[in-house]
Design an enzyme around this catalytic site. Sequence first.
Site, mmCIF file in Angstrom:
data_model
loop_
_atom_site.group_PDB
_atom_site.id
_atom_site.type_symbol
_atom_site.label_atom_id
_atom_site.label_comp_id
_atom_site.label_asym_id
_atom_site.label_seq_id
_atom_site.Cartn_x
_atom_site.Cartn_y
_atom_site.Cartn_z
ATOM 1 N N GLY A 13 -0.912 1.036 10.511
ATOM 2 C CA GLY A 13 -0.342 0.206 9.457
ATOM 3 C C GLY A 13 1.165 0.103 9.411
ATOM 4 N N SER A 19 7.350 -0.359 5.637
ATOM 5 C CA SER A 19 5.919 -0.050 5.487
ATOM 6 C C SER A 19 5.714 1.363 4.944
ATOM 7 C CB SER A 19 5.213 -0.117 6.849
ATOM 8 O OG SER A 19 5.190 -1.420 7.337
ATOM 9 N N ILE A 20 4.725 1.494 4.077
ATOM 10 C CA ILE A 20 4.360 2.827 3.581
ATOM 11 C C ILE A 20 3.992 3.715 4.770
ATOM 12 C CG2 ILE A 20 2.630 4.092 2.245
ATOM 13 C CD1 ILE A 20 2.636 1.746 0.248
ATOM 14 N N ASP A 64 -6.646 -4.344 16.193
ATOM 15 C CA ASP A 64 -7.029 -5.205 15.080
ATOM 16 C C ASP A 64 -8.276 -4.572 14.470
ATOM 17 O OD1 ASP A 64 -8.134 -7.061 13.401
ATOM 18 O OD2 ASP A 64 -8.004 -8.742 14.792
ATOM 19 N N VAL A 65 -8.145 -4.043 13.262
ATOM 20 C CA VAL A 65 -9.251 -3.263 12.696
ATOM 21 C C VAL A 65 -10.428 -4.126 12.238
ATOM 22 C CG1 VAL A 65 -7.816 -1.291 12.038
ATOM 23 C CG2 VAL A 65 -8.208 -3.144 10.388
ATOM 24 N N TYR A 155 -3.675 -9.574 -8.732
ATOM 25 C CA TYR A 155 -4.084 -8.658 -7.651
ATOM 26 C C TYR A 155 -5.524 -8.975 -7.222
ATOM 27 C CZ TYR A 155 -3.809 -4.282 -4.981
ATOM 28 O OH TYR A 155 -3.771 -3.346 -3.971
ATOM 29 N N LYS A 162 -9.915 -2.400 -3.542
ATOM 30 C CA LYS A 162 -9.413 -1.019 -3.688
ATOM 31 C C LYS A 162 -10.443 -0.141 -4.415
ATOM 32 C CE LYS A 162 -5.324 -1.337 -1.692
ATOM 33 N NZ LYS A 162 -5.188 -0.908 -0.294
ATOM 34 N N THR A 193 7.171 -4.226 -0.004
ATOM 35 C CA THR A 193 6.786 -4.257 1.411
ATOM 36 C C THR A 193 6.292 -5.663 1.739
ATOM 37 O OG1 THR A 193 4.494 -3.692 0.937
ATOM 38 C CG2 THR A 193 5.992 -1.831 1.348
ATOM 39 N N LEU A 194 5.968 -5.853 3.022
ATOM 40 C CA LEU A 194 5.437 -7.144 3.466
ATOM 41 C C LEU A 194 4.141 -7.481 2.731
ATOM 42 C CD1 LEU A 194 6.661 -8.850 5.721
ATOM 43 C CD2 LEU A 194 4.969 -7.866 7.286
ATOM 44 N N ALA A 195 3.224 -6.523 2.660
ATOM 45 C CA ALA A 195 1.937 -6.767 2.008
ATOM 46 C C ALA A 195 2.145 -7.115 0.531
ATOM 47 C CB ALA A 195 1.029 -5.549 2.158
#
Length: 262
Positions: A13, A19-20, A64-65, A155, A162, A193-195
């Site tokens: 990630g 990024s985290i 790619d997950v 969200y 989540k 972040t990007l996300a």
Amino acid sequence: MSLLNGKTALIFGVANERSIAWGITRAFHEHGATLGLSYAGEMLERRVKSLAQTIDCNFVEPCDVSSDEAIQALADKTAAAFGQVDILVHSIGFANREELSGPYYRTSREGFRVAMDISVYSFTALARAFQPLLRPGGALLTLTYYGSEKVAPGYNVMGVAKAALEASVRYLAYDLGPQGVRVNAISAGPIRTLAAAGVARFKDMYRHFNKLAPLQQHVGIEDVGSMAVALCSDLSKRVTGEVVYVDSGYNIVGVPEPPECE
Ligand code: NAD
């Protein structure tokens, strides 16, 4: 202190230095872990490889997950490079941008499927593929957000994803416990972040956060990194199936003070 000396960690990630996953990578590096990084695809290759160089990490592989074949190929490469693994960090989330604004009831079937596949199932898929490589005493870690429990406007499907991810943490913890492997999640406060940029109302969540959280401080990737060290090291060797908040206490407040008008 070197809490992760002798441990090998694979981190999924990292997209950039915000990024985290990068905060976690740096913290693991400071604590002596041997590291491997996996990133989503070609577009990120140069950036992730140049970040990896700064910590002398040579195992940097795409995955790619959403593809079982890609995950298995990575597990094979990991086994060839390291033999066994102690720690897997899943810091991955994705939903189509159009699902992250407006009312939740507008979520499309395909949008729901994509969010659940990449943000939820991928954690189980990694556990499944890497299970034979996990050393006793090891740990799996994923990242979640408070929108799983309470409505965070906009969200939307990510909140539902989540919630399923947190349930997966408990089921995986139950399954992998007898093997001596722990599974936990960190629920982080809002971080730019990007996300996060894909969530239409993120700015509002971020702007008021430090006025509403008891500690009155924003959360940084380094704060998540240090909790990740604790959760993946022997410091927490009897902790599994938990969601641990790194959110300046935001989640404990039931009746927030309305922010003053600006
Ligand atoms: P980020 O954009 O830096 O990281 C998200 C990562 O997911 C990226 O590296 C991206 O390449 C990866 N990804 C997306 N689709 C993928 C795929 N098909 N295969 C492989 N990788 C894929 O943003 P971040 O905020 O660091 O997000 C990391 C995790 O933290 C996510 O699960 C996110 O939901 C969670 N989180 C973020 C916040 C926040 O406010 N930023 C708060 C709580 C939890």
